[in-house]
Design an enzyme around this catalytic site. Structure first.
Site, PDB file in Angstrom:
ATOM      1  N   ASP A   1      34.457 -52.312   4.269  1.00  0.00           N
ATOM      2  CA  ASP A   1      34.072 -51.204   4.834  1.00  0.00           C
ATOM      3  C   ASP A   1      33.920 -50.051   4.353  1.00  0.00           C
ATOM      4  O   ASP A   1      33.303 -48.854   3.982  1.00  0.00           O
ATOM      5  CB  ASP A   1      34.537 -50.459   6.240  1.00  0.00           C
ATOM      6  CG  ASP A   1      33.618 -51.696   6.951  1.00  0.00           C
ATOM      7  OD1 ASP A   1      32.773 -52.784   6.765  1.00  0.00           O
ATOM      8  OD2 ASP A   1      34.120 -51.678   8.518  1.00  0.00           O
TER       9      ASP A   1
ATOM     10  N   GLU B   1      32.139 -48.986  14.176  1.00  0.00           N
ATOM     11  CA  GLU B   1      33.230 -48.507  15.748  1.00  0.00           C
ATOM     12  C   GLU B   1      33.633 -46.856  15.206  1.00  0.00           C
ATOM     13  O   GLU B   1      33.486 -46.677  15.958  1.00  0.00           O
ATOM     14  CB  GLU B   1      34.322 -49.487  16.056  1.00  0.00           C
ATOM     15  CG  GLU B   1      33.474 -50.436  16.901  1.00  0.00           C
ATOM     16  CD  GLU B   1      33.054 -51.194  15.408  1.00  0.00           C
ATOM     17  OE1 GLU B   1      33.158 -51.442  14.015  1.00  0.00           O
ATOM     18  OE2 GLU B   1      33.052 -53.021  15.511  1.00  0.00           O
TER      19      GLU B   1
ATOM     20  N   HIS C   1      27.536 -57.349  10.674  1.00  0.00           N
ATOM     21  CA  HIS C   1      29.221 -57.576   9.789  1.00  0.00           C
ATOM     22  C   HIS C   1      28.859 -58.741   8.998  1.00  0.00           C
ATOM     23  O   HIS C   1      29.120 -60.070   9.624  1.00  0.00           O
ATOM     24  CB  HIS C   1      29.910 -58.029  11.111  1.00  0.00           C
ATOM     25  CG  HIS C   1      31.715 -57.776  11.512  1.00  0.00           C
ATOM     26  ND1 HIS C   1      32.100 -56.056  10.827  1.00  0.00           N
ATOM     27  CD2 HIS C   1      32.354 -58.299  10.678  1.00  0.00           C
ATOM     28  CE1 HIS C   1      33.309 -57.031  10.517  1.00  0.00           C
ATOM     29  NE2 HIS C   1      33.272 -58.295  10.667  1.00  0.00           N
TER      30      HIS C   1
ATOM     31  N   GLU D   1      26.360 -56.292   3.635  1.00  0.00           N
ATOM     32  CA  GLU D   1      27.792 -55.947   2.996  1.00  0.00           C
ATOM     33  C   GLU D   1      27.863 -56.738   2.230  1.00  0.00           C
ATOM     34  O   GLU D   1      28.359 -56.236   1.193  1.00  0.00           O
ATOM     35  CB  GLU D   1      28.549 -56.378   4.168  1.00  0.00           C
ATOM     36  CG  GLU D   1      28.588 -54.934   5.264  1.00  0.00           C
ATOM     37  CD  GLU D   1      30.036 -55.073   6.075  1.00  0.00           C
ATOM     38  OE1 GLU D   1      30.634 -54.242   6.475  1.00  0.00           O
ATOM     39  OE2 GLU D   1      30.243 -56.236   6.473  1.00  0.00           O
TER      40      GLU D   1
HETATM   41 ZN    ZN Z   1      31.687 -54.345   7.509  1.00  0.00          ZN
HETATM   42 MN    MN Z   2      33.302 -52.728  10.365  1.00  0.00          MN
END
Ligand code: ZN
Ligand code: MN
Length: 267
Positions: free
Chosen positions: A45, A122, A177, A182
């Site tokens: 991230d 989050e 996720h 990603e």
């Molecule tokens: Zn991530």
């Molecule tokens: Mn994350």
């Protein structure tokens, strides 16, 4: 060092010059240290937010600050859960405090606009709260020509890009996720940090409509990923990166009234 957009590489006199223009824009990438399955690094991230920030800053003539490399607690329905090894998180109050400190410091030094580029689902509301508290303390009300912007980079992925990246249908941002978005971005930006042979292909996580605390660990797929990374490739990553950076540059240029290279200032 000349021509760097990274504050960590800039010398203090060059930074002072950038501030003296009265137009300095500082981007702050925000990520996490969080498990992303067996095929992606814990710093995914942070890496993605940082690379996107550098791409934007280069075209916008902005600066990129040190990332916030830890995030708010991973939640089971969006990051697999905070119980998983490798996931190393901040309490909400800590993230709010760091955000508040950074906004006060940068605006206090004379930065005109601060932009948080978030890469961990989050984090968002805690960043918002930190910004709001800082502005209140600084006495900056509506109508100020100094501002702080907050965004998560995936909100800039266009419908057209989504259709090309997920030909079989988009699973949803919350369970993206360790999945195709990603993984493809990492394959484009840092392929040496991805182990595609370790991808665990399986159905997307089926999670309840509520959060249960403490979590029921068995509800998180054994991979730690909430959707499969199978089908990820560097070409999809390149498409995502170029489209998101392009749209971000356009939106920020319009909003902050600065002239990026190759883009006209709106009249
Ligand atoms: Zn991530
Ligand atoms: Mn994350």
């Amino acid at each position: 060092m000349d021509n760097t957009v990274l504050l960590e590489d800039l010398d203090a006199f060059a930074y002072r010059e950038a501030l003296a223009s009265g137009e300095a824009v500082v981007l702050i990438p925000v990520g996490s240290l969080e498990q992303h399955g067996p095929h992606l690094p814990l710093g995914t991230d942070t890496a993605l937010a940082s690379r996107i920030a550098v791409g934007v800053a280069t075209r916008l003539g902005a600066l990129v600050a040190q990332p916030i490399a830890y995030g708010y607690k991973s939640q089971q329905k969006s990051g697999g859960g905070n119980h998983l090894p490798g996931t190393t998180s901040l309490d909400g109050a800590s993230l709010v405090g760091v955000t508040r400190n950074l906004v006060k410091s940068f605006l206090g030094q004379g930065v005109r606009h601060v932009v948080f580029i978030n890469g961990h689902y989050e984090n968002y509301q805690f960043l918002y709260e930190g910004i709001d508290l800082a502005l209140e303390e600084l006495g900056l009300g509506s109508g100020s020509d100094t501002s702080v912007l907050l965004l998560s980079y995936w909100d800039f992925v266009s419908a057209d890009t989504l259709a090309r990246v997920y030909p079989a249908g988009f699973p949803g941002w919350d369970i993206e996720h360790g999945g195709v978005l990603e993984t493809s971005l990492m394959l484009h930006l840092a392929p040496e940090r991805v182990a595609m042979e370790r991808v665990i292909d399986g159905p997307a996580a089926a999670l309840p409509r509520f959060d249960r605390l403490p979590v029921v660990p068995g509800r998180t797929p054994p991979s730690g990923c909430l959707s499969s990374a199978a089908g990820s490739d560097a070409a999809k990553g390149r498409l995502l990166y170029e489209q998101v950076v392009g749209d971000l540059v356009e939106d920020l240029a319009t909003e902050l009234w600065v002239a990026p290279m190759g883009l006209a200032v709106p009249a």
